[in-house]
Design a protein around this motif. Structure first.
Motif, mmCIF file in Angstrom:
data_model
loop_
_atom_site.group_PDB
_atom_site.id
_atom_site.type_symbol
_atom_site.label_atom_id
_atom_site.label_comp_id
_atom_site.label_asym_id
_atom_site.label_seq_id
_atom_site.Cartn_x
_atom_site.Cartn_y
_atom_site.Cartn_z
ATOM 1 N N UNK A 170 32.472 49.175 44.856
ATOM 2 C CA UNK A 170 33.326 49.191 43.778
ATOM 3 C C UNK A 170 34.208 48.057 43.352
ATOM 4 N N UNK A 171 34.390 47.613 42.126
ATOM 5 C CA UNK A 171 35.259 46.481 41.854
ATOM 6 C C UNK A 171 36.392 46.618 42.386
ATOM 7 N N UNK A 172 37.044 45.661 43.142
ATOM 8 C CA UNK A 172 38.201 45.759 43.761
ATOM 9 C C UNK A 172 39.163 44.910 43.235
ATOM 10 N N UNK A 173 39.490 44.671 42.072
ATOM 11 C CA UNK A 173 40.362 44.122 41.562
ATOM 12 C C UNK A 173 40.494 44.183 39.896
ATOM 13 N N UNK A 174 41.040 43.369 39.525
ATOM 14 C CA UNK A 174 41.284 43.465 37.833
ATOM 15 C C UNK A 174 40.506 41.865 37.319
ATOM 16 N N UNK A 175 39.798 41.914 36.217
ATOM 17 C CA UNK A 175 39.185 40.633 35.517
ATOM 18 C C UNK A 175 39.951 40.434 34.247
ATOM 19 N N UNK A 176 40.323 39.246 33.992
ATOM 20 C CA UNK A 176 40.972 38.727 32.911
ATOM 21 C C UNK A 176 40.083 37.784 32.189
ATOM 22 N N UNK A 177 39.697 38.164 30.828
ATOM 23 C CA UNK A 177 38.745 37.473 30.105
ATOM 24 C C UNK A 177 39.546 35.927 29.386
ATOM 25 N N UNK A 178 40.074 35.328 30.374
ATOM 26 C CA UNK A 178 40.685 34.175 29.995
ATOM 27 C C UNK A 178 39.828 33.042 29.710
ATOM 28 N N UNK A 179 40.006 32.033 29.013
ATOM 29 C CA UNK A 179 39.054 30.719 28.852
ATOM 30 C C UNK A 179 39.096 30.049 29.903
ATOM 31 N N UNK A 180 38.191 29.208 30.026
ATOM 32 C CA UNK A 180 38.042 28.443 31.213
ATOM 33 C C UNK A 180 38.974 27.098 30.921
ATOM 34 N N UNK A 181 39.772 26.816 31.871
ATOM 35 C CA UNK A 181 40.761 25.949 32.088
ATOM 36 C C UNK A 181 42.039 26.540 31.900
ATOM 37 N N UNK A 182 42.189 27.797 31.559
ATOM 38 C CA UNK A 182 43.388 28.568 31.592
ATOM 39 C C UNK A 182 44.579 28.312 32.902
ATOM 40 N N UNK A 183 45.610 28.043 32.839
ATOM 41 C CA UNK A 183 46.357 27.578 34.106
ATOM 42 C C UNK A 183 46.646 29.141 34.869
ATOM 43 N N UNK A 184 46.535 29.273 36.028
ATOM 44 C CA UNK A 184 46.400 30.482 36.876
ATOM 45 C C UNK A 184 47.975 30.446 37.657
ATOM 46 N N UNK A 185 48.841 31.213 37.194
ATOM 47 C CA UNK A 185 50.221 31.165 37.949
ATOM 48 C C UNK A 185 50.243 32.151 39.239
ATOM 49 N N UNK A 186 51.095 31.762 40.037
ATOM 50 C CA UNK A 186 51.199 32.865 41.254
ATOM 51 C C UNK A 186 52.126 33.904 40.749
ATOM 52 N N UNK B 158 47.098 23.846 48.254
ATOM 53 C CA UNK B 158 46.412 23.549 49.656
ATOM 54 C C UNK B 158 46.684 24.641 50.747
ATOM 55 N N UNK B 159 46.088 24.916 51.573
ATOM 56 C CA UNK B 159 46.116 26.257 52.484
ATOM 57 C C UNK B 159 47.502 25.504 53.387
ATOM 58 N N UNK B 160 48.420 26.546 53.555
ATOM 59 C CA UNK B 160 49.673 26.265 54.086
ATOM 60 C C UNK B 160 50.695 25.858 53.055
ATOM 61 N N UNK B 161 50.454 25.699 51.640
ATOM 62 C CA UNK B 161 51.656 25.725 50.884
ATOM 63 C C UNK B 161 52.290 26.685 50.644
ATOM 64 N N UNK B 162 53.797 26.695 50.560
ATOM 65 C CA UNK B 162 54.759 27.974 50.080
ATOM 66 C C UNK B 162 54.995 27.642 48.549
ATOM 67 N N UNK B 163 54.587 28.784 48.030
ATOM 68 C CA UNK B 163 54.619 28.692 46.481
ATOM 69 C C UNK B 163 55.801 29.665 46.032
ATOM 70 N N UNK B 164 56.087 29.547 44.800
ATOM 71 C CA UNK B 164 56.998 30.593 43.902
ATOM 72 C C UNK B 164 56.284 31.191 42.932
ATOM 73 N N UNK B 165 56.877 32.363 42.316
ATOM 74 C CA UNK B 165 56.412 32.880 41.164
ATOM 75 C C UNK B 165 56.284 32.052 40.218
ATOM 76 N N UNK B 166 55.144 31.819 39.363
ATOM 77 C CA UNK B 166 55.084 31.036 38.026
ATOM 78 C C UNK B 166 54.439 29.541 38.729
ATOM 79 N N UNK B 167 54.274 29.198 39.967
ATOM 80 C CA UNK B 167 53.686 28.072 40.292
ATOM 81 C C UNK B 167 52.288 28.250 39.817
ATOM 82 N N UNK B 168 51.539 27.085 39.288
ATOM 83 C CA UNK B 168 50.124 26.904 39.207
ATOM 84 C C UNK B 168 49.393 26.908 40.315
#
Length: 310
Positions: free
Chosen positions: A188-204, A244-254
């Protein structure tokens, strides 16, 4: 939370039974719930109110320990995930509130209702369905690595405030979809897919620590964020990874950009959410812990690329 997206269910534990027509005893604990629905793949937020300050609260549901977190002196919340494969019927969340004067106990009933997931049958190139023999060991290693991450999710709360959408585009692949490729049923598909164009920034979607980055056979360039309280986000098929692995990020960070890496037929973003091991619909997470953007959360599905994310 200030709003209700589904009927609020209140459960009250009385300190004693009625005795000879006497008035009911003072309630010791009140539990309310909020969710889109009570069906597989949904996130439930329970709010626990005690008449006095307590030092700790323990909670358990679906055979797993939960992690309540304090809101104020006598208010706690706990996140409960109903896994994709949870059986319908009555389930209970048991709770214990500890204080200097002893331990209060109560339970809250969850009535899990049936959910009909979409089905689709597709014919694609056989190489897309059956990995070559030389990839089998790699797939096994990567599957084990992810399973270890789900099992070792952080317990300290890292996220804060509302969860936000990682991309502005609507989700176009229903969570839980059952797909048959060339006559072979897939997971079963375990997530949601978003039909975004290649290169669209992904935010936390919220704060957290990056615990995995890199290329995977099925999910391509992948990022996993540990938000704490056993809640994790996985982003798949990225064209570039900007953390990178180990980075601490906030909402909206790319964290990266949308791509078509891994086993996919076109660019899109796959967002998977795990809560205490349960597979949860990311749109359910946004509905109960996100800003009030319900119209965009309920957009109808449209045609979409094929992916093998699970």
């Amino acid at each position: 939370m200030g709003r209700s997206l589904a009927a609020t269910i209140a459960g009250t534990l009385l300190a004693g039974a009625l005795d000879g027509g006497q008035a009911p005893a003072t309630p010791r604990m009140v539990v309310t719930s909020e969710s889109r629905s009570m069906s597989p793949g949904e996130l439930i937020v329970l709010t626990i109110v005690t008449p006095r300050a307590v030092e700790s609260i323990r909670a358990r549901a679906f055979g797993r320990e939960l992690l309540p977190f304090r809101i104020n002196e006598n208010t706690w919340r706990v996140l409960v995930g109903i896994d994709l494969e949870t059986a319908t019927g009555r389930h209970e969340v048991t709770m214990e509130a500890g204080s200097g004067s002893g331990m209060d106990r109560t339970s809250h009933r969850l009535f899990v209702t049936a959910r009909t997931f979409p089905r689709r049958s597709l014919t694609v190139d056989d190489a897309f369905v059956n990995p070559p023999p030389e990839a089998v060991d790699r797939i096994a290693r990567e599957t084990a690595e992810l399973n270890d991450l789900w099992a070792a999710a952080g317990t300290a709360k890292v996220w804060d405030g509302p969860f936000v959408r990682p991309v502005p585009d609507p989700a176009n692949s229903a969570f839980g979809t059952r797909t048959t490729l060339n006559g072979q049923p897939r997971s079963p598909h375990g997530g949601a897919d978003f039909n975004s164009a290649a290169g669209t920034p992904i935010k936390a979607p919220n704060g957290g620590r990056v615990i995995l980055t890199g290329d995977r056979y099925f999910t391509g360039s992948t990022v996993v964020i540990d938000h704490g309280l056993t809640l994790l986000s996985l982003f798949a098929h990225l064209s570039t990874i900007d953390v990178r692995t180990g980075d601490l990020i906030h909402a909206g960070d790319v964290v990266g950009k949308v791509g078509a890496t891994g086993r996919v037929t076109g660019p899109h973003l796959h967002w998977g959410v795990r809560l205490n091991g349960a597979r949860v619909d990311p749109l359910s997470l946004l509905a109960v812990l996100g800003p009030q953007t319900r119209k965009s959360l309920t957009a109808k599905a449209v045609s979409h690329p094929v992916s093998h994310d699970d």
